[in-house]
Design an enzyme around this catalytic site. Sequence first.
Site, PDB file in Angstrom:
ATOM      1  N   CYS A  88     -56.194-109.189 -14.748  1.00 16.90           N
ATOM      2  CA  CYS A  88     -55.374-108.345 -15.620  1.00 16.90           C
ATOM      3  C   CYS A  88     -55.719-108.706 -17.060  1.00 16.90           C
ATOM      4  O   CYS A  88     -55.445-109.832 -17.497  1.00 16.90           O
ATOM      5  CB  CYS A  88     -53.891-108.572 -15.344  1.00 16.90           C
ATOM      6  SG  CYS A  88     -52.860-107.522 -16.387  1.00 16.90           S
ATOM      7  N   CYS A 237     -55.524-101.286 -21.176  1.00 21.02           N
ATOM      8  CA  CYS A 237     -55.922-101.826 -19.870  1.00 21.02           C
ATOM      9  C   CYS A 237     -57.275-102.557 -19.973  1.00 21.02           C
ATOM     10  O   CYS A 237     -58.333-101.920 -20.068  1.00 21.02           O
ATOM     11  CB  CYS A 237     -55.981-100.742 -18.794  1.00 21.02           C
ATOM     12  SG  CYS A 237     -56.136-101.436 -17.133  1.00 21.02           S
TER      13      CYS A 237
HETATM   14  O1  PYC Z   1     -54.982-104.919 -18.691  1.00 22.44           O
HETATM   15  O2  PYC Z   1     -56.278-105.141 -16.945  1.00 22.44           O
HETATM   16  C1  PYC Z   1     -55.219-104.827 -17.457  1.00 22.44           C
HETATM   17  C2  PYC Z   1     -54.133-104.332 -16.603  1.00 22.44           C
HETATM   18  C3  PYC Z   1     -54.172-104.106 -15.265  1.00 22.44           C
HETATM   19  C4  PYC Z   1     -52.912-103.644 -14.884  1.00 22.44           C
HETATM   20  C5  PYC Z   1     -52.136-103.579 -16.012  1.00 22.44           C
HETATM   21  N1  PYC Z   1     -52.903-104.006 -17.050  1.00 22.44           N
END
Ligand code: PYC
Length: 314
Positions: A88, A237
């Site tokens: 994550c 993300c």
């Molecule tokens: O930032 O990789 C990320 C992530 C995955 C799920 C929520 N954030």
Amino acid sequence: MQKIAAIDTHTGGEPTRVVFAGCPDLGGGPMRERADRLQGRGDWFRQALIREPRGCDWIVGAALQTPTSTESTAGVIFFNNAGCLGMCGHGLIGVVEAMAYRALIAQGTHRFETPAGMVTATLHDNRDVSFENVESYRLHKDVEVQLAGDESITGDVAYGGNWFFLAAVESLAGASTDELSGRCRAIREALGAQHVCGANGAEIDHIELFAPPTNNNRAESRNFVLCPGGQYDRSPCGTGTSAKLACLAADGRLAPGARWRQESIVGSVFEATYALSPNGVAPTITGRAFVTGEVTFILDDDDPFRFGIAAGGR
Ligand code: PYC
């Protein structure tokens, strides 16, 4: 009564609950094995921290672990409302900020063991955090997925520490997050029904839509990412941006070392670059987290909701 000590952070709007003490004993060995144990006998811990009344569906938890190697700063297992995550990105930035806040680490580079593999993170003097993610790669290009009616959507399948289906859409403006979530859920169901998978049959549990940026961030792209538990990522993300870099590299649309600014649905930005690696790319993602709270959670034996309120209220 049990006590769990945590620091809450957010990275680009997406929260991470970093647990320093109170995680059940998950034994030794690689983080992949410990994540399996957390998901098995330790699931009460995930539920207590993520479910209401202590948490909410869009918090990601990060349980710090004693690493297997003395060269690593820590092991870390990420979890959300659906289970454990391989990696994550926003969460790792939150971990680094929380450890710096507690004066456990200083500026410089630190190694973290995650279920997806080793990730190196650098805390900069301006408190930005860059991490070099696990090797990321595109598995399939231009996969056409049939949706309801005559509609279809075409996208790529790529890995960035989690599995993603990435598709371009005309615009992300004007649609509500509920509408975008519904669309992504339909895509995920269609991928399952049409047996479109990641490597070795892995489920594609993250859906990422891309459109031109709409604000003033000098970003190259805006995204919307639906996570496995049905919540959307408020940050751009980190693993999704890594998967995006893998696709851009495979298409020859971004050179090694060139900068990509990825904007999230709430307008936060990660800066990203990559180097070539044997089977794909080695992405470096930069962002910033902020501490929002320092909490000792209490799980009172008499509290009927000490392990949270389950979906459906039980
Ligand atoms: O930032 O990789 C990320 C992530 C995955 C799920 C929520 N954030």
